[in-house]
Design a protein around this motif. Structure first.
Motif, PDB file in Angstrom:
ATOM      1  N   SER A 193      43.875  50.458  34.564  1.00 57.90           N
ATOM      2  CA  SER A 193      44.720  49.313  34.933  1.00 57.90           C
ATOM      3  C   SER A 193      43.916  48.234  35.645  1.00 57.90           C
ATOM      4  CB  SER A 193      45.889  49.775  35.801  1.00 57.90           C
ATOM      5  OG  SER A 193      46.725  50.637  35.070  1.00 57.90           O
ATOM      6  N   ALA A 194      43.001  48.637  36.522  1.00 56.79           N
ATOM      7  CA  ALA A 194      42.159  47.656  37.218  1.00 56.79           C
ATOM      8  C   ALA A 194      41.249  46.929  36.231  1.00 56.79           C
ATOM      9  CB  ALA A 194      41.344  48.347  38.305  1.00 56.79           C
ATOM     10  N   ILE A 195      40.709  47.660  35.274  1.00 54.44           N
ATOM     11  CA  ILE A 195      39.855  47.038  34.244  1.00 54.44           C
ATOM     12  C   ILE A 195      40.670  46.044  33.424  1.00 54.44           C
ATOM     13  CG2 ILE A 195      38.605  47.512  32.093  1.00 54.44           C
ATOM     14  CD1 ILE A 195      37.640  50.142  33.475  1.00 54.44           C
ATOM     15  N   ILE A 196      41.900  46.415  33.110  1.00 58.25           N
ATOM     16  CA  ILE A 196      42.780  45.520  32.345  1.00 58.25           C
ATOM     17  C   ILE A 196      43.128  44.272  33.150  1.00 58.25           C
ATOM     18  CG2 ILE A 196      45.153  45.296  31.477  1.00 58.25           C
ATOM     19  CD1 ILE A 196      44.860  48.247  30.502  1.00 58.25           C
ATOM     20  N   ALA A 197      43.420  44.438  34.434  1.00 60.39           N
ATOM     21  CA  ALA A 197      43.854  43.312  35.270  1.00 60.39           C
ATOM     22  C   ALA A 197      42.716  42.355  35.619  1.00 60.39           C
ATOM     23  CB  ALA A 197      44.508  43.826  36.546  1.00 60.39           C
ATOM     24  N   ALA A 198      41.503  42.865  35.709  1.00 54.01           N
ATOM     25  CA  ALA A 198      40.382  42.062  36.206  1.00 54.01           C
ATOM     26  C   ALA A 198      40.163  40.740  35.461  1.00 54.01           C
ATOM     27  CB  ALA A 198      39.105  42.896  36.219  1.00 54.01           C
ATOM     28  N   PRO A 199      40.176  40.703  34.124  1.00 54.99           N
ATOM     29  CA  PRO A 199      39.949  39.417  33.459  1.00 54.99           C
ATOM     30  C   PRO A 199      41.045  38.379  33.714  1.00 54.99           C
ATOM     31  CG  PRO A 199      39.683  41.225  31.908  1.00 54.99           C
ATOM     32  CD  PRO A 199      40.234  41.798  33.171  1.00 54.99           C
ATOM     33  N   PHE A 200      42.231  38.842  34.057  1.00 57.69           N
ATOM     34  CA  PHE A 200      43.353  37.931  34.286  1.00 57.69           C
ATOM     35  C   PHE A 200      43.449  37.484  35.739  1.00 57.69           C
ATOM     36  CE2 PHE A 200      44.478  40.483  30.597  1.00 57.69           C
ATOM     37  CZ  PHE A 200      44.976  39.543  29.709  1.00 57.69           C
ATOM     38  N   LEU A 201      43.053  38.359  36.650  1.00 58.69           N
ATOM     39  CA  LEU A 201      43.253  38.108  38.079  1.00 58.69           C
ATOM     40  C   LEU A 201      41.939  38.146  38.865  1.00 58.69           C
ATOM     41  CD1 LEU A 201      46.398  40.422  38.393  1.00 58.69           C
ATOM     42  CD2 LEU A 201      46.405  37.923  38.552  1.00 58.69           C
ATOM     43  N   TYR A 202      40.817  37.891  38.187  1.00 59.12           N
ATOM     44  CA  TYR A 202      39.491  38.045  38.800  1.00 59.12           C
ATOM     45  C   TYR A 202      39.293  37.196  40.049  1.00 59.12           C
ATOM     46  CZ  TYR A 202      38.441  33.729  36.274  1.00 59.12           C
ATOM     47  OH  TYR A 202      38.458  32.451  35.801  1.00 59.12           O
ATOM     48  N   GLU A 203      40.003  36.088  40.152  1.00 63.66           N
ATOM     49  CA  GLU A 203      39.845  35.237  41.324  1.00 63.66           C
ATOM     50  C   GLU A 203      40.492  35.833  42.568  1.00 63.66           C
ATOM     51  OE1 GLU A 203      41.362  31.425  40.204  1.00 63.66           O
ATOM     52  OE2 GLU A 203      39.588  30.934  39.018  1.00 63.66           O
ATOM     53  N   PRO A 231      40.787  39.572  43.807  1.00 60.85           N
ATOM     54  CA  PRO A 231      40.577  41.020  43.645  1.00 60.85           C
ATOM     55  C   PRO A 231      41.694  41.885  44.223  1.00 60.85           C
ATOM     56  CG  PRO A 231      38.557  39.948  44.348  1.00 60.85           C
ATOM     57  CD  PRO A 231      39.640  38.908  44.426  1.00 60.85           C
ATOM     58  N   LEU A 232      42.324  41.416  45.313  1.00 55.84           N
ATOM     59  CA  LEU A 232      43.425  42.195  45.880  1.00 55.84           C
ATOM     60  C   LEU A 232      44.610  42.283  44.907  1.00 55.84           C
ATOM     61  CD1 LEU A 232      43.457  41.164  49.646  1.00 55.84           C
ATOM     62  CD2 LEU A 232      42.855  43.383  48.666  1.00 55.84           C
ATOM     63  N   TRP A 242      52.219  40.052  42.037  1.00 60.24           N
ATOM     64  CA  TRP A 242      52.847  38.816  42.535  1.00 60.24           C
ATOM     65  C   TRP A 242      52.840  38.780  44.057  1.00 60.24           C
ATOM     66  CZ3 TRP A 242      57.187  37.800  45.510  1.00 60.24           C
ATOM     67  CH2 TRP A 242      57.560  36.451  45.584  1.00 60.24           C
ATOM     68  N   LEU A 243      53.201  39.908  44.680  1.00 58.72           N
ATOM     69  CA  LEU A 243      53.191  39.959  46.157  1.00 58.72           C
ATOM     70  C   LEU A 243      51.807  39.707  46.699  1.00 58.72           C
ATOM     71  CD1 LEU A 243      55.585  43.003  46.770  1.00 58.72           C
ATOM     72  CD2 LEU A 243      56.032  40.603  47.320  1.00 58.72           C
ATOM     73  N   ALA A 244      50.786  40.286  46.049  1.00 67.33           N
ATOM     74  CA  ALA A 244      49.407  40.076  46.509  1.00 67.33           C
ATOM     75  C   ALA A 244      49.018  38.606  46.369  1.00 67.33           C
ATOM     76  CB  ALA A 244      48.448  40.959  45.703  1.00 67.33           C
ATOM     77  N   LEU A 245      49.381  37.978  45.272  1.00 65.01           N
ATOM     78  CA  LEU A 245      49.048  36.568  45.076  1.00 65.01           C
ATOM     79  C   LEU A 245      49.798  35.652  46.054  1.00 65.01           C
ATOM     80  CD1 LEU A 245      48.982  36.341  41.178  1.00 65.01           C
ATOM     81  CD2 LEU A 245      47.026  36.162  42.730  1.00 65.01           C
ATOM     82  N   GLU A 246      51.029  36.011  46.365  1.00 63.95           N
ATOM     83  CA  GLU A 246      51.840  35.163  47.236  1.00 63.95           C
ATOM     84  C   GLU A 246      51.503  35.321  48.712  1.00 63.95           C
ATOM     85  OE1 GLU A 246      54.382  32.804  46.583  1.00 63.95           O
ATOM     86  OE2 GLU A 246      53.435  32.929  44.605  1.00 63.95           O
ATOM     87  N   PHE A 247      51.195  36.551  49.139  1.00 63.85           N
ATOM     88  CA  PHE A 247      51.145  36.817  50.580  1.00 63.85           C
ATOM     89  C   PHE A 247      49.796  37.289  51.110  1.00 63.85           C
ATOM     90  CE2 PHE A 247      55.601  37.457  49.300  1.00 63.85           C
ATOM     91  CZ  PHE A 247      56.173  36.430  50.028  1.00 63.85           C
ATOM     92  N   LEU A 248      48.842  37.600  50.229  1.00 65.75           N
ATOM     93  CA  LEU A 248      47.558  38.092  50.741  1.00 65.75           C
ATOM     94  C   LEU A 248      46.461  37.077  50.540  1.00 65.75           C
ATOM     95  CD1 LEU A 248      47.696  41.809  49.535  1.00 65.75           C
ATOM     96  CD2 LEU A 248      48.269  40.903  51.781  1.00 65.75           C
ATOM     97  N   ALA A 294      46.297  45.589  43.536  1.00 67.12           N
ATOM     98  CA  ALA A 294      47.747  45.741  43.694  1.00 67.12           C
ATOM     99  C   ALA A 294      48.419  46.053  42.359  1.00 67.12           C
ATOM    100  CB  ALA A 294      48.344  44.478  44.307  1.00 67.12           C
ATOM    101  N   ALA A 295      48.045  45.320  41.316  1.00 71.00           N
ATOM    102  CA  ALA A 295      48.625  45.578  39.992  1.00 71.00           C
ATOM    103  C   ALA A 295      48.288  46.988  39.529  1.00 71.00           C
ATOM    104  CB  ALA A 295      48.116  44.542  38.993  1.00 71.00           C
ATOM    105  N   ALA A 296      47.047  47.399  39.737  1.00 76.66           N
ATOM    106  CA  ALA A 296      46.632  48.745  39.327  1.00 76.66           C
ATOM    107  C   ALA A 296      47.370  49.822  40.120  1.00 76.66           C
ATOM    108  CB  ALA A 296      45.123  48.899  39.487  1.00 76.66           C
ATOM    109  N   VAL A 297      47.580  49.574  41.405  1.00 72.57           N
ATOM    110  CA  VAL A 297      48.347  50.524  42.223  1.00 72.57           C
ATOM    111  C   VAL A 297      49.789  50.617  41.705  1.00 72.57           C
ATOM    112  CG1 VAL A 297      49.383  50.883  44.515  1.00 72.57           C
ATOM    113  CG2 VAL A 297      46.945  50.358  44.305  1.00 72.57           C
ATOM    114  N   GLY A 298      50.390  49.467  41.400  1.00 74.91           N
ATOM    115  CA  GLY A 298      51.759  49.472  40.880  1.00 74.91           C
ATOM    116  C   GLY A 298      51.874  50.265  39.590  1.00 74.91           C
TER     117      GLY A 298
END
Length: 194
Positions: free
Chosen positions: A136-146, A148-149, A188-194, A153-157
């Motif tokens: 999941s982290a490998i999948i998310a990285a190209p989309f959310l690379y800017e 990292p949290l 979304w929570l990570a992008l909004e609040f972290l 977060a997406a991978a944890v979810g």
């Protein structure tokens, strides 16, 4: 075993929806995010219609025997939850969150299933949890690379949704429904609040 492999391949084919959007966007074919949302709603309505025909009218296709599990014979099947959760992700989240969440379901879930011992545990084993998190982290990285949290977060979810069974009364919620939603909400929570 052959039927299980077929189910995993069909699961992975959902990544074609993400590829469709990305290619259409790259080549400027006019598939906006809003239009992609409409397409997903149409596909979900089609799936609901097929399930209605299967469960209420008695539509019997050999394909159903191969691609649904025994416990799904008399209830809404996992592929229905799969389409609904992907549609919710597209309607609720922006592309950088929804697309990896969809891929976590399409690719992460069958990969984690391949390393699972298929036992009916409330919490899956460490090997399955680590596999799902890493994929999941490998999948998310190209989309959310800017951010990292947000990747974490997406991978944890996705890992929590895949690895811990959610029970409501006597009903166990299908992880096809929860993986994109948990991944999307935490990203979304990570992008909004972290």
């Amino acid at each position: 075993m052959a039927d299980e492999l077929k189910r995993r391949l069909v699961h992975a084919s959902g990544s074609g929806l993400v590829a469709l959007y990305l290619l259409a966007n790259y080549f400027d074919f006019g598939l906006t995010w809003a239009r992609f949302g409409v397409l997903m709603v149409v596909l979900s309505l089609g799936v609901i219609g097929l399930e209605f025909l299967r469960l209420r009218v008695g539509l019997e296709w050999v394909l159903y025997d191969k691609l649904t599990r025994e416990y799904e014979q008399d209830q809404f099947a996992g592929y229905g939850y799969y389409m609904l959760s992907m549609t919710v992700a597209v309607l609720v989240f922006p592309p950088e969150i929804a697309l990896p969440a969809m891929l976590m379901l399409a690719l992460g879930d069958p990969i984690s299933g391949a390393v699972s011992d298929d036992s009916l545990q409330f919490i899956k084993g460490p090997k399955v949890l680590v596999t799902m998190f890493v994929v999941s982290a490998i999948i998310a990285a190209p989309f959310l690379y800017e951010t990292p949290l947000a990747v974490v977060a997406a991978a944890v979810g996705a890992t929590v949704a895949d690895g811990i069974k959610l029970r409501i009364g006597d009903y166990i919620v299908d992880d096809n429904l929860t993986i994109p939603i948990y991944a999307g909400v935490l990203a979304w929570l990570a992008l909004e609040f972290l």
